[in-house]
Design a protein around this motif. Structure first.
Motif, PDB file in Angstrom:
ATOM      1  N   LYS A   1      -1.111 -56.455  26.710  1.00  0.00           N
ATOM      2  CA  LYS A   1      -0.675 -57.859  26.634  1.00  0.00           C
ATOM      3  C   LYS A   1       0.849 -57.966  26.581  1.00  0.00           C
ATOM      4  O   LYS A   1       1.446 -58.861  27.198  1.00  0.00           O
TER       5      LYS A   1
ATOM      6  N   GLU B   1       3.247 -60.066  29.079  1.00  0.00           N
ATOM      7  CA  GLU B   1       4.097 -61.167  28.609  1.00  0.00           C
ATOM      8  C   GLU B   1       5.601 -60.885  28.746  1.00  0.00           C
ATOM      9  O   GLU B   1       6.405 -61.783  28.638  1.00  0.00           O
TER      10      GLU B   1
ATOM     11  N   TYR C   1      -5.455 -60.679  30.388  1.00  0.00           N
ATOM     12  CA  TYR C   1      -5.969 -59.789  29.349  1.00  0.00           C
ATOM     13  C   TYR C   1      -7.018 -60.501  28.484  1.00  0.00           C
ATOM     14  O   TYR C   1      -7.089 -61.726  28.466  1.00  0.00           O
TER      15      TYR C   1
ATOM     16  N   GLY D   1      -5.971 -58.204  23.933  1.00  0.00           N
ATOM     17  CA  GLY D   1      -4.731 -57.895  24.652  1.00  0.00           C
ATOM     18  C   GLY D   1      -4.883 -56.759  25.643  1.00  0.00           C
ATOM     19  O   GLY D   1      -3.899 -56.193  26.122  1.00  0.00           O
TER      20      GLY D   1
END
Lengths: 85, 223
Positions: free
Chosen positions: A11, A15, B128, B132
């Motif tokens: 993640k 990001e 995701y 995550g």
């Protein structure tokens, strides 16, 4: 974008990808990101396909839309609407 | 550069149709516009048109999504240009000013036609899961080194265009200005009257969505 703690997960790569591409990550985040992508084939595939997408999209800039016919129609319209100089 | 010379130069190359691009590019957009404001010379206008026609049409098409509407916007923008070019103050790049005029005309058009836009929102779009993780599906559909995509085929262009057109309008126009036209975040923000943070956020979600879409398409394509 985010400033994650030590130990990147997928993640965090997602990001931070924009700042990574734009070379705007601070050194610590950059190092964490590259450490993670070095070990995670999933994230490597993500970064590679992301870059490839940007490469392909950038090539659309070369696309031509305005044909001689479109230009001619504009010319006729301009002549009818605008006083000649 | 001395203006009389530039004008004579443009006249010469336009009439002889032997334009030397490298010499021509020495004349900035802003210099040309200033000359047009002062002289209203048709040849100068033609040069401005040549430089920006595809950019204007491309942005109009990206927003309105039909060639008919895009041509109407294209015509409106260049008619506006002949009448209101004097309002260009040179505070931003001419191309940014022109993009802004084009975006405004395109939005007016889709609003007046009450064109249907999808209700898709990418606000929280992410590839995701809640932990995550990318869940192993990215690598399975890795198309980054497919050799058939090295050649920028007509089919690949259609796939990319279709994928971009699936984006919601607010993400689509930001993606167009940043990743196709190559504007900076700051320039795109000025054109669209948004904050830089809003541009970055819309662009981020647009890219994630598009990367996923292209993975689906290219994975299936010529499998």
């Amino acid at each position: 974008m985010t400033n994650p703690p030590h130990g990147f997960i997928c993640k965090d790569v997602v990001e931070n990808i924009m700042d990574y591409i734009d070379k705007e990550l601070d050194l610590e985040t950059l190092s964490e990101l590259e450490k993670h992508t070095g070990m995670c084939p999933e994230c490597r595939a993500f970064v590679d396909t992301y870059n490839r997408m940007l490469d392909l999209a950038g090539k659309l800039k070369e696309k031509k839309f305005v044909t001689p016919e479109i230009r001619n129609r504009l010319r006729i319209l301009l002549q009818s609407k605008v006083k000649p100089s | 550069m001395e203006r009389g010379f530039i004008k004579r130069f443009i006249n010469t190359i336009t009439r002889s149709k032997s334009s030397d691009d490298s010499t021509m590019s020495a004349i900035s957009d802003e210099e040309l516009v200033q000359m047009y404001i002062e002289q209203e010379d048709e040849l100068i206008f033609e040069e401005i048109l040549s430089r920006h026609a595809d950019k204007v049409f491309g942005l109009a098409l990206r927003i309105t999504r039909t060639t008919e509407d895009a041509e109407e916007v294209f015509q409106e923008v260049f008619i506006t240009l002949t009448k209101k070019i004097g309002t260009f103050r040179g505070e931003s790049k001419f191309s940014s000013w022109l993009y802004r005029v084009t975006a405004n005309a395109s939005y007016m058009r889709i609003r007046s036609e009450k064109k249907h836009e999808s209700n898709l929102s990418l606000e929280s779009y992410a590839p995701y899961d809640e932990k995550g993780s990318l869940m192993g599906r990215i690598r399975n559909k890795d198309w980054s080194s497919r050799p058939d995509l090295a050649i920028f085929s007509k089919e690949a262009v259609t796939i990319i265009e279709n994928s971009i057109n699936e984006l919601p309008e607010s993400n689509r126009v930001v993606f167009h200005l940043r990743d196709i036209e190559g504007l900076s975040n700051e320039e795109a923000a000025k054109v669209l009257g948004l904050s830089v943070a809003a541009v970055k956020s819309r662009l981020h979600r647009a890219r994630l969505f598009l990367r996923d879409k292209l993975s689906d398409y290219f994975y299936e394509w010529r499998k």
